[in-house]
Design an enzyme around this catalytic site. Structure first.
Site, PDB file in Angstrom:
ATOM      1  N   ARG A   1       0.841  -1.206   0.000  1.00 16.24           N
ATOM      2  CA  ARG A   1       0.000   0.000   0.000  1.00 16.24           C
ATOM      3  C   ARG A   1       0.879   1.260   0.000  1.00 16.24           C
ATOM      4  O   ARG A   1       0.589   2.239   0.684  1.00 16.24           O
ATOM      5  CB  ARG A   1      -0.927   0.028   1.215  1.00 16.24           C
ATOM      6  CG  ARG A   1      -1.942  -1.084   1.269  1.00 16.24           C
ATOM      7  CD  ARG A   1      -2.969  -0.967   0.149  1.00 16.24           C
ATOM      8  NE  ARG A   1      -4.093  -1.851   0.358  1.00 16.24           N
ATOM      9  CZ  ARG A   1      -4.133  -3.137   0.018  1.00 16.24           C
ATOM     10  NH1 ARG A   1      -3.083  -3.705  -0.570  1.00 16.24           N
ATOM     11  NH2 ARG A   1      -5.195  -3.870   0.258  1.00 16.24           N
TER      12      ARG A   1
ATOM     13  N   GLU B   1      -4.800   3.449   6.257  1.00 20.86           N
ATOM     14  CA  GLU B   1      -4.667   3.078   4.854  1.00 20.86           C
ATOM     15  C   GLU B   1      -5.318   4.166   4.003  1.00 20.86           C
ATOM     16  O   GLU B   1      -4.897   4.451   2.893  1.00 20.86           O
ATOM     17  CB  GLU B   1      -5.370   1.728   4.625  1.00 20.86           C
ATOM     18  CG  GLU B   1      -4.854   0.961   3.427  1.00 20.86           C
ATOM     19  CD  GLU B   1      -5.915   0.647   2.418  1.00 20.86           C
ATOM     20  OE1 GLU B   1      -6.890   1.399   2.304  1.00 20.86           O
ATOM     21  OE2 GLU B   1      -5.755  -0.352   1.712  1.00 20.86           O
TER      22      GLU B   1
ATOM     23  N   SER C   1     -10.757  -1.020   3.682  1.00 23.35           N
ATOM     24  CA  SER C   1      -9.897  -1.147   4.872  1.00 23.35           C
ATOM     25  C   SER C   1      -9.499   0.246   5.325  1.00 23.35           C
ATOM     26  O   SER C   1      -8.984   1.029   4.523  1.00 23.35           O
ATOM     27  CB  SER C   1      -8.625  -1.927   4.546  1.00 23.35           C
ATOM     28  OG  SER C   1      -8.915  -3.221   4.098  1.00 23.35           O
TER      29      SER C   1
END
Ligand code: EPU
Length: 337
Positions: free
Chosen positions: A160, A332, A235
C-alpha cells in the site's frame, strides 16, 4: 474547462463525507490538466487530485485549494500491453481484461476506484498487487511542468505504498501502462479462494480466470460493504508489519493470532483479526460512524457522519490496539485536511 467555486466534496467520495473545495474542476485531456495546474500555480493553491474518491477522508472544513477530478479516459491495447487513462473505472478494466482471456488482473476484481489511483496505493487483494501488472506510470510532473513516463522500478512500490505517496503532490497520474499475461496461471493460494474452490481443487477441475473473477466478486460482496449503498472506504488501516520476535511475544498471549511471512524476518498481522478477536469491537459505534459487523478493518459512515467522528473512532481503535498488543497502527485511507 470551467473552474467552479465552493463545490461540496462529499458526493465525490465513497465515505460521503467532506466539506467544500474552494476551487473545483474536472479535466478530460492533457491540455485541460496543464490549464488547471497553471491556474493553481498562479494563485499558489495546493492541488488535490481525485479519482473515484474511494480511499480518501476529506475534512469537514473541506479543501482550501484546487480539486481536480481526473476524467482522462481511454484504453489502447496492443497485444498484452494496455495503456489506460487514469479516469477509467478500475473494475471495468478488470472485467475487460478478463474477457480477453489475459491473466493477472482477476484477483483485483471488484475494487472501487479509478485506474489512476491504483499505483498510488499499490492496491492489493487475494495475493496480487497492482505493481505486478504495471509496466510504467504516465504522469504530469508539477515541478518541471512536463509529462514523464515512470517505469515500474522507479515507482518504489511497497505494501500500500509508492513513490506517489513519498513525493506527495509532485506527480499527477494521467495513465498507466499495464502488462497482462498471455500464458499465465491462476493464483488461488489465498485462504478465502482456496475455500471457495475446495470442490474444484479436490476434483481437479479446470478453474478459469472468469471463475476466479466471479469468486473474488462474491467473496468481497460477502465480506465488504457495498460502497454504492454504504459510506465506506474499504480497509481503514493497513495491516501492521512487525518482527518475528515481536510476533512470538504476542503469540504467548494470543496463541491463535495469524500471520503472513514478509521479507527481512518480519510478518504481517491481519489487523481485522486483532480488532475483532482481541479488541472485540465489531459494531462499535461513535456518532454516525461504526466498525463494520462483518470486517473489523472497515468503517461505515451513516448519513450525517463527519470526518471528525471518523477521526475520533479511528483514534479509539488505535489506542485499543496499542494497549492490547503494543502495536502502532497506520491508516490506509488518505486524510485530506
Ligand atoms: N479477520 C477476522 N475478523 C475480522 C476481519 C478479519 O478474524 O473482522 C481475519 C480473517 O478471518 C482472516 C484475516 O483476518 O483470517 C484476514 O482477513 P481478510 O482476508 O478479510 O483480509 P484483510 O487482511 O482484513 C486485506 C486487504 C483488503 C483485501 C483483503 C483480501 C489491507 C489493509 N486490506 O484485508 O483490501 O481485500 O486483504 O486480500 O491490506 C482495502 O485495501 O481497502 C481492502 C479491502
Amino acid at each position: 474547462m470551467s473552474i467552479q467555486k465552493q463545490v461540496s466534496l462529499a458526493p465525490y467520495t465513497t465515505f460521503k463525507i467532506g466539506g467544500n473545495a474552494h476551487f473545483f474542476c474536472a479535466v478530460a485531456s492533457k491540455e485541460e490538466l496543464i490549464e488547471a495546474v497553471q491556474f493553481a500555480k498562479q494563485k499558489t493553491l495546493p492541488i488535490l487530485v481525485i479519482g473515484g474518491g474511494s480511499n480518501i477522508l476529506i475534512s469537514d472544513k473541506g479543501f482550501d485549494g484546487l480539486v481536480i477530478k481526473m476524467n482522462i479516459k481511454g484504453i489502447i491495447q496492443k497485444d498484452n500491453i494496455l495503456s489506460v487513462g487514469a479516469g477509467e473505472v478500475w473494475d471495468d478494466l478488470v472485467a475487460y481484461v478478463v474477457s480477453t482471456g489475459l491473466y493477472g488482473f482477476e484477483n483485483l476484481s471488484s475494487i472501487p476506484g479509478t485506474v489512476g489511483a491504483t499505483p498510488v496505493q499499490n492496491i492489493g487483494a487475494y495475493g496480487t498487487e497492482v505493481c505486478q501488472l504495471i509496466k510504467s506510470v504516465h504522469a504530469f510532473d508539477t515541478t518541471t511542468m512536463s509529462y514523464v513516463d515512470l517505469s515500474q522500478d522507479v515507482c518504489a512500490f511497497g505494501y500500500r505504498d509508492s513513490l506517489f505517496k513519498h513525493q506527495k503532490g509532485r506527480y499527477i497520474i494521467i495513465g498507466v501502462n499495464f502488462i497482462a499475461n498471455k500464458n499465465g496461471s491462476i493464483n488461488i493460494e489465498y485462504k478465502d479462494l482456496k475455500e471457495y474452490f475446495k470442490k474444484e481443487i479436490e476434483n481437479k477441475s479446470v478453474i478459469t480466470i472468469s471463475n476466479v473473477r466471479n469468486a473474488v466478486v462474491s467473496i468481497r460482496a460477502e465480506k465488504l460493504p457495498d460502497w454504492r449503498k454504504w459510506g465506506t472506504a474499504g480497509s481503514f488501516f493497513k495491516n501492521p508489519i512487525i518482527s518475528n520476535g515481536a510476533y512470538n511475544e504476542l503469540k504467548k498471549t494470543y496463541p491463535d493470532i495469524p500471520c503472513f511471512a514478509e521479507p527481512n524476518n518480519n510478518v504481517k498481522i491481519p489487523l481485522g483479526w486483532i480488532l475483532d478477536k482481541v479488541c472485540n469491537i465489531k459494531g462499535l459505534k461513535h456518532g454516525h460512524v461504526r466498525v463494520y459487523e462483518k470486517q473489523a478493518l472497515v468503517l461505515i459512515s451513516e448519513p450525517g457522519a463527519t470526518a471528525q467522528e471518523v477521526a475520533e473512532l479511528a483514534r479509539m481503535l488505535m489506542d485499543f490496539v496499542k494497549e492490547k498488543t503494543g502495536i502502532d497502527i497506520e491508516g490506509e485511507v488518505e486524510w485530506v485536511n
